[in-house]
Write a protein that holds these residues in place. Sequence first.
Motif, PDB file in Angstrom:
ATOM      1  N   ILE A  27       0.915  -1.250   0.242  1.00  0.00           N
ATOM      2  CA  ILE A  27      -0.041   0.049   0.080  1.00  0.00           C
ATOM      3  C   ILE A  27       0.952   1.240  -0.011  1.00  0.00           C
ATOM      4  O   ILE A  27       0.517   2.306  -0.456  1.00  0.00           O
ATOM      5  CB  ILE A  27      -0.965  -0.110   1.291  1.00  0.00           C
ATOM      6  N   ALA A  28       2.026   1.090   0.727  1.00  0.00           N
ATOM      7  CA  ALA A  28       2.717   2.450   0.877  1.00  0.00           C
ATOM      8  C   ALA A  28       3.531   2.671  -0.721  1.00  0.00           C
ATOM      9  O   ALA A  28       3.565   3.793  -1.087  1.00  0.00           O
ATOM     10  CB  ALA A  28       3.960   2.128   1.700  1.00  0.00           C
ATOM     11  N   LYS A  51       0.799   4.214  -2.904  1.00  0.00           N
ATOM     12  CA  LYS A  51       0.599   5.615  -2.481  1.00  0.00           C
ATOM     13  C   LYS A  51       1.903   6.576  -3.208  1.00  0.00           C
ATOM     14  O   LYS A  51       1.783   7.530  -3.459  1.00  0.00           O
ATOM     15  CB  LYS A  51       0.431   5.928  -1.152  1.00  0.00           C
ATOM     16  N   PRO A  65       1.622   6.447  -7.613  1.00  0.00           N
ATOM     17  CA  PRO A  65       0.175   6.357  -8.078  1.00  0.00           C
ATOM     18  C   PRO A  65       0.085   6.303  -9.617  1.00  0.00           C
ATOM     19  O   PRO A  65       0.821   6.868 -10.400  1.00  0.00           O
ATOM     20  CB  PRO A  65      -0.506   7.866  -7.843  1.00  0.00           C
ATOM     21  N   LYS A 123      -9.056  -0.484  -3.945  1.00  0.00           N
ATOM     22  CA  LYS A 123      -8.299   0.976  -3.897  1.00  0.00           C
ATOM     23  C   LYS A 123      -9.077   2.006  -3.137  1.00  0.00           C
ATOM     24  O   LYS A 123      -8.470   2.893  -2.549  1.00  0.00           O
ATOM     25  CB  LYS A 123      -8.420   1.375  -5.505  1.00  0.00           C
ATOM     26  N   SER A 172      -7.962   1.811   0.504  1.00  0.00           N
ATOM     27  CA  SER A 172      -6.663   1.963   0.890  1.00  0.00           C
ATOM     28  C   SER A 172      -6.173   3.149   0.515  1.00  0.00           C
ATOM     29  O   SER A 172      -4.986   3.789   0.522  1.00  0.00           O
ATOM     30  CB  SER A 172      -5.590   0.644   0.226  1.00  0.00           C
ATOM     31  N   GLY A 173      -7.044   4.137  -0.377  1.00  0.00           N
ATOM     32  CA  GLY A 173      -6.695   5.137  -0.989  1.00  0.00           C
ATOM     33  C   GLY A 173      -5.453   5.172  -1.928  1.00  0.00           C
ATOM     34  O   GLY A 173      -4.537   6.311  -1.860  1.00  0.00           O
ATOM     35  N   THR A 174      -5.486   4.284  -2.609  1.00  0.00           N
ATOM     36  CA  THR A 174      -4.289   4.149  -3.779  1.00  0.00           C
ATOM     37  C   THR A 174      -5.108   3.963  -5.092  1.00  0.00           C
ATOM     38  O   THR A 174      -6.188   4.180  -5.302  1.00  0.00           O
ATOM     39  CB  THR A 174      -3.752   2.792  -3.681  1.00  0.00           C
TER      40      THR A 174
END
Length: 320
Positions: free
Chosen positions: A140-141, A144, A147, A169, A172-174
Amino acid sequence: MKISHSLMAATLALSSLAMAQDNYPSKAITLTVPNPPGGVVDTSARLLNEPLARVIGQPVVIDNKAGGSGNVAYGAVARAKADGYNLLISYSAYHVGNPALTPSLPWEAKDFAPIALLTVATNVIAAHPSVPANNLKEFIAYLKANPGKVNYASQGNGSLSHIGTEIFKQQSGTFMTHIPYRGSGPAVADVLAGQVQVFITTPPSVMQHVLNGKLKAFAVTGTKRHPGLPNVPTVAEAGMPDFKLEAWVGLFAPAATPPAVVAKLTADVKKALDMPETRQRADAAGIELRYLPPDALGELVKTETAYWAKTIKAAGIKAD
């Protein structure tokens, strides 16, 4: 006192209906499957039909009626006689996804009466070894920090793998770029080649590649670890407790099926699923048996229909 012919006819009809329900089932039951042979939906039907036949003392026949993203089978059962002899093996991606994806369907959710949840199948977040991450938090990092750099595969627009990855997505804000395929075979091939980096799919599609080191597995998306991948954590264990992606398969009847028939069916299905040999076959197939009665299955459909509709709208997903 005279009894009218119409009243007498109605009384006889009700008596005949009660007798038919008391004798149910008195002939073969057909399970209509919206997929071709093979895969989790057909396998779930074949886990059920033989033990259920032993419980009810009648044949249970499988009719694979693939086509139209499941809509051929759904439409056929929705129009079938509601007598308990024509049943639908329903797949979650069709049952809760199609109403949000397709403006005009040959069926509606209200056309079906839930009988029992049969099975669930988890998914696994698999990636090519070139992805510089060793666990879900690192993955996830990396997403981010990069992108749009990672592409993800799906089995096609509107498929479970497509919608499921969009849910991932969103939660996880990705961001990853979607590359749709026609089925899991070509998708897996391109992930193995490194042309696409990620595929969220059912374990049988990628399990051997994970075990031999050709793919990484960051997490499984169900509530417990998969027996074939015991060292791969669940998403909750990996730090993303709100994300869950399970494909489920349930048994449904036409909506007007008599309650007494539904009650007998769900009780008999539970007996069939509780047989030790049924559980052994499910374990060998990597599928989890999970019985739910009609009311609970109905609530599951309502909850997931709203959840999927929200995700599909937010992601702008369109069916092919």
